[in-house]
Write a protein that holds these residues in place. Sequence first.
Motif, PDB file in Angstrom:
ATOM      1  N   LYS A  36       1.079  -1.060  -0.101  1.00 22.03           N
ATOM      2  CA  LYS A  36       0.117  -0.032  -0.545  1.00 22.03           C
ATOM      3  C   LYS A  36       0.613   1.253   0.544  1.00 22.03           C
ATOM      4  CE  LYS A  36      -1.385   1.368   4.240  1.00 22.03           C
ATOM      5  NZ  LYS A  36      -1.538   2.429   4.595  1.00 22.03           N
ATOM      6  N   THR A  37       1.924   1.074   1.215  1.00 24.85           N
ATOM      7  CA  THR A  37       2.918   2.409   0.630  1.00 24.85           C
ATOM      8  C   THR A  37       3.348   2.845  -0.426  1.00 24.85           C
ATOM      9  OG1 THR A  37       2.743   2.170   2.883  1.00 24.85           O
ATOM     10  CG2 THR A  37       4.602   3.149   2.280  1.00 24.85           C
ATOM     11  N   ARG A  38       4.058   1.927  -0.472  1.00 23.47           N
ATOM     12  CA  ARG A  38       5.133   1.714  -2.103  1.00 23.47           C
ATOM     13  C   ARG A  38       3.997   2.072  -3.185  1.00 23.47           C
ATOM     14  NH1 ARG A  38       9.313  -1.474  -2.729  1.00 23.47           N
ATOM     15  NH2 ARG A  38       9.965  -1.201  -0.381  1.00 23.47           N
ATOM     16  N   ARG A  39       2.714   1.672  -3.098  1.00 25.73           N
ATOM     17  CA  ARG A  39       1.698   2.516  -4.218  1.00 25.73           C
ATOM     18  C   ARG A  39       1.331   3.855  -4.187  1.00 25.73           C
ATOM     19  NH1 ARG A  39      -3.812  -0.651  -5.636  1.00 25.73           N
ATOM     20  NH2 ARG A  39      -3.094   0.475  -6.983  1.00 25.73           N
ATOM     21  N   GLN A  40       1.360   4.329  -3.128  1.00 23.59           N
ATOM     22  CA  GLN A  40       1.193   5.504  -2.708  1.00 23.59           C
ATOM     23  C   GLN A  40       2.235   6.743  -3.109  1.00 23.59           C
ATOM     24  OE1 GLN A  40      -0.019   5.538   1.549  1.00 23.59           O
ATOM     25  NE2 GLN A  40      -2.934   5.730   0.600  1.00 23.59           N
ATOM     26  N   LEU A  41       2.868   6.271  -2.731  1.00 21.69           N
ATOM     27  CA  LEU A  41       4.182   6.517  -3.060  1.00 21.69           C
ATOM     28  C   LEU A  41       4.641   6.510  -5.148  1.00 21.69           C
ATOM     29  CD1 LEU A  41       6.865   4.976  -0.096  1.00 21.69           C
ATOM     30  CD2 LEU A  41       6.376   7.692  -0.440  1.00 21.69           C
ATOM     31  N   THR A  50      -0.075   3.707 -12.692  1.00 26.04           N
ATOM     32  CA  THR A  50      -0.352   2.945 -11.228  1.00 26.04           C
ATOM     33  C   THR A  50      -0.086   1.408 -11.862  1.00 26.04           C
ATOM     34  OG1 THR A  50      -1.876   5.281 -10.821  1.00 26.04           O
ATOM     35  CG2 THR A  50      -2.344   3.037  -9.855  1.00 26.04           C
ATOM     36  N   ARG A  51       0.101   0.723 -10.347  1.00 31.15           N
ATOM     37  CA  ARG A  51      -0.075  -0.997 -10.568  1.00 31.15           C
ATOM     38  C   ARG A  51      -1.172  -0.795  -9.553  1.00 31.15           C
ATOM     39  NH1 ARG A  51       4.760  -2.582 -13.891  1.00 31.15           N
ATOM     40  NH2 ARG A  51       5.995  -1.327 -14.627  1.00 31.15           N
ATOM     41  N   GLY A  52      -1.135  -2.856  -9.800  1.00 28.03           N
ATOM     42  CA  GLY A  52      -1.658  -3.050  -9.172  1.00 28.03           C
ATOM     43  C   GLY A  52      -0.850  -4.177  -7.545  1.00 28.03           C
ATOM     44  N   VAL A  53      -2.150  -4.690  -7.066  1.00 27.15           N
ATOM     45  CA  VAL A  53      -1.661  -4.773  -5.883  1.00 27.15           C
ATOM     46  C   VAL A  53      -0.273  -5.862  -5.939  1.00 27.15           C
ATOM     47  CG1 VAL A  53      -2.190  -5.934  -4.078  1.00 27.15           C
ATOM     48  CG2 VAL A  53      -3.012  -4.521  -4.567  1.00 27.15           C
ATOM     49  N   MET A  54      -0.638  -7.390  -6.997  1.00 30.36           N
ATOM     50  CA  MET A  54      -0.025  -8.138  -7.043  1.00 30.36           C
ATOM     51  C   MET A  54       1.480  -8.417  -8.016  1.00 30.36           C
ATOM     52  SD  MET A  54      -1.420 -10.941  -5.991  1.00 30.36           S
ATOM     53  CE  MET A  54       0.189 -11.667  -6.564  1.00 30.36           C
TER      54      MET A  54
END
Length: 105
Positions: A36-41, A50-54
Amino acid sequence: RKTQGNTSQIIGDSFVAGICSGGICTILTHPFDIIKTRRQLSQKTKGSKTRGVMRTALDIARAEGVVSLYTGLSARLVKTPPSCAIMISAYEGTKKLFSQAQMAV
């Protein structure tokens, strides 16, 4: 109706259960917090896609190793399990006290 166990035993048992459940929960959910933190950054970086969780999890594991999904776990293990233990034992102890008071009436 007779209640089983005294209040201090219930609080002690609840405290141990809270430590265990908080620890297990922390270990299982920590990688998702990292993702989550990496995606937010990455969303704050201009031009980043933007990439998905997986996809994010796989990218982190490939670039930094699977162990990197547990970076910072020790700090969370110091905070979360004791918090869960206090919350659960306070709830169970208070519930026990109120049930004893209700029976006395």
